[in-house]
Design an enzyme around this catalytic site. Structure first.
Site, PDB file in Angstrom:
ATOM      1  CG  HIS A 279      77.543  35.319   4.124  1.00 36.78           C
ATOM      2  ND1 HIS A 279      76.816  36.145   3.290  1.00 36.78           N
ATOM      3  CD2 HIS A 279      76.636  34.677   4.906  1.00 36.78           C
ATOM      4  CE1 HIS A 279      75.515  35.994   3.568  1.00 36.78           C
ATOM      5  NE2 HIS A 279      75.388  35.117   4.535  1.00 36.78           N
TER       6      HIS A 279
ATOM      7  CE1 TYR B 255      76.250  36.149  -1.081  1.00 34.79           C
ATOM      8  CE2 TYR B 255      77.758  34.598  -2.108  1.00 34.79           C
ATOM      9  CZ  TYR B 255      77.476  35.525  -1.117  1.00 34.79           C
ATOM     10  OH  TYR B 255      78.421  35.826  -0.164  1.00 34.79           O
TER      11      TYR B 255
ATOM     12  CG  ASN C  10      83.243  40.704   1.100  1.00 31.15           C
ATOM     13  OD1 ASN C  10      83.165  39.485   0.991  1.00 31.15           O
ATOM     14  ND2 ASN C  10      82.186  41.495   1.106  1.00 31.15           N
TER      15      ASN C  10
ATOM     16  CD  GLU D 146      72.213  33.608   4.566  1.00 25.93           C
ATOM     17  OE1 GLU D 146      71.933  34.548   3.799  1.00 25.93           O
ATOM     18  OE2 GLU D 146      72.989  33.733   5.546  1.00 25.93           O
TER      19      GLU D 146
ATOM     20  CE  LYS E  24      81.499  36.449   1.274  1.00 25.47           C
ATOM     21  NZ  LYS E  24      81.122  37.710   0.566  1.00 25.47           N
TER      22      LYS E  24
HETATM   23  P1  ADP Z   1      77.139  41.628   2.426  1.00 24.12           P
HETATM   24  O1  ADP Z   1      77.975  40.392   2.196  1.00 24.12           O
HETATM   25  O2  ADP Z   1      77.894  42.681   3.193  1.00 24.12           O
HETATM   26  O3  ADP Z   1      75.783  41.329   3.025  1.00 24.12           O
HETATM   27  P2  ADP Z   1      75.738  41.989  -0.106  1.00 24.12           P
HETATM   28  O4  ADP Z   1      74.719  41.040   0.435  1.00 24.12           O
HETATM   29  O5  ADP Z   1      75.258  43.304  -0.624  1.00 24.12           O
HETATM   30  O6  ADP Z   1      76.887  42.293   0.981  1.00 24.12           O
HETATM   31  O7  ADP Z   1      76.542  41.306  -1.286  1.00 24.12           O
HETATM   32  C1  ADP Z   1      76.884  39.933  -1.220  1.00 24.12           C
HETATM   33  C2  ADP Z   1      78.319  39.765  -1.660  1.00 24.12           C
HETATM   34  O8  ADP Z   1      78.440  40.135  -3.042  1.00 24.12           O
HETATM   35  C3  ADP Z   1      79.335  40.681  -0.949  1.00 24.12           C
HETATM   36  O9  ADP Z   1      79.746  40.194   0.300  1.00 24.12           O
HETATM   37  C4  ADP Z   1      80.477  40.708  -1.958  1.00 24.12           C
HETATM   38  O10 ADP Z   1      81.251  39.506  -1.919  1.00 24.12           O
HETATM   39  C5  ADP Z   1      79.703  40.758  -3.279  1.00 24.12           C
HETATM   40  N1  ADP Z   1      79.444  42.134  -3.723  1.00 24.12           N
HETATM   41  C6  ADP Z   1      78.566  43.031  -3.180  1.00 24.12           C
HETATM   42  N2  ADP Z   1      78.585  44.199  -3.838  1.00 24.12           N
HETATM   43  C7  ADP Z   1      79.478  44.039  -4.841  1.00 24.12           C
HETATM   44  C8  ADP Z   1      79.958  44.889  -5.898  1.00 24.12           C
HETATM   45  N3  ADP Z   1      79.495  46.144  -6.054  1.00 24.12           N
HETATM   46  N4  ADP Z   1      80.901  44.387  -6.741  1.00 24.12           N
HETATM   47  C9  ADP Z   1      81.370  43.119  -6.616  1.00 24.12           C
HETATM   48  N5  ADP Z   1      80.958  42.269  -5.644  1.00 24.12           N
HETATM   49  C10 ADP Z   1      80.037  42.716  -4.768  1.00 24.12           C
HETATM   50 MG    MG Z   2      74.238  40.199   2.260  1.00 26.66          MG
END
Ligand code: ADP
Ligand code: MG
Length: 139
Positions: free
Chosen positions: A117, A51, A114, A128, A11
């Protein structure tokens, strides 16, 4: 190919912080083969489309802003049990909860920024991979 591939994105935070090379090395050292890779800078439509499943979530607009804030590195990766093993390798969504030594534990700063992905199912991995790469671009 199904079952053996996952889609990752290094990212914009990790790219901007200079962690791209270390993260690729971490992934290859864990046994993944890189099937496709490129660096792109997404616009709102491209990040929002990726997304789309999260478009009703309260963090959606911020997430799109973050994902368009700079270049990122999508990659198609191959290994047995690719999706589940990769989720273990990257750690929990919130780096504060990510296990020691995981990519998010090592390189992520916040639940939004974070670092990386990982696809959450074989079906989404294929969708994807096809979102970013054509057949010709996957080895
Ligand atoms: P993951 O990437 O672990 O699969 P999700 O699919 O739930 O997590 O969410 C997609 C992305 O959205 C996350 O990787 C993160 O960058 C962002 N995200 C998820 N939850 C939050 C939150 N509560 N606040 C801000 N950003 C979030
Ligand atoms: Mg996810």
């Amino acid at each position: 190919m199904s079952g053996n591939i996952t889609l990752t994105i290094i990212k914009p935070d990790a790219v901007a912080n200079g962690h791209t090379g270390k993260i690729i090395d971490h992934i290859i050292s864990a046994g993944y083969k890189v099937k496709a890779m490129k660096m792109i800078h997404m616009n709102d439509r491209e990040a929002g489309g990726f997304y789309e499943v999260h478009k009703e979530r309260p963090f959606f607009n911020d997430l799109v802003s973050f994902m368009t804030s700079g270049p990122c590195v999508p990659m198609v990766l191959e290994k047995d049990n690719a999706v589940a093993d990769f989720r273990t390798l990257i750690g929990a969504t919130n780096p504060a909860d990510a296990a020691e030594g995981t990519i998010r534990n090592l390189y992520a700063k916040s639940i939004e920024a974070n670092a990386i992905h990982g696809s959450d199912s074989d079906e989404n991995a294929l969708r994807e991979a096809g979102y970013f790469f054509s057949e010709l671009e996957m080895f």
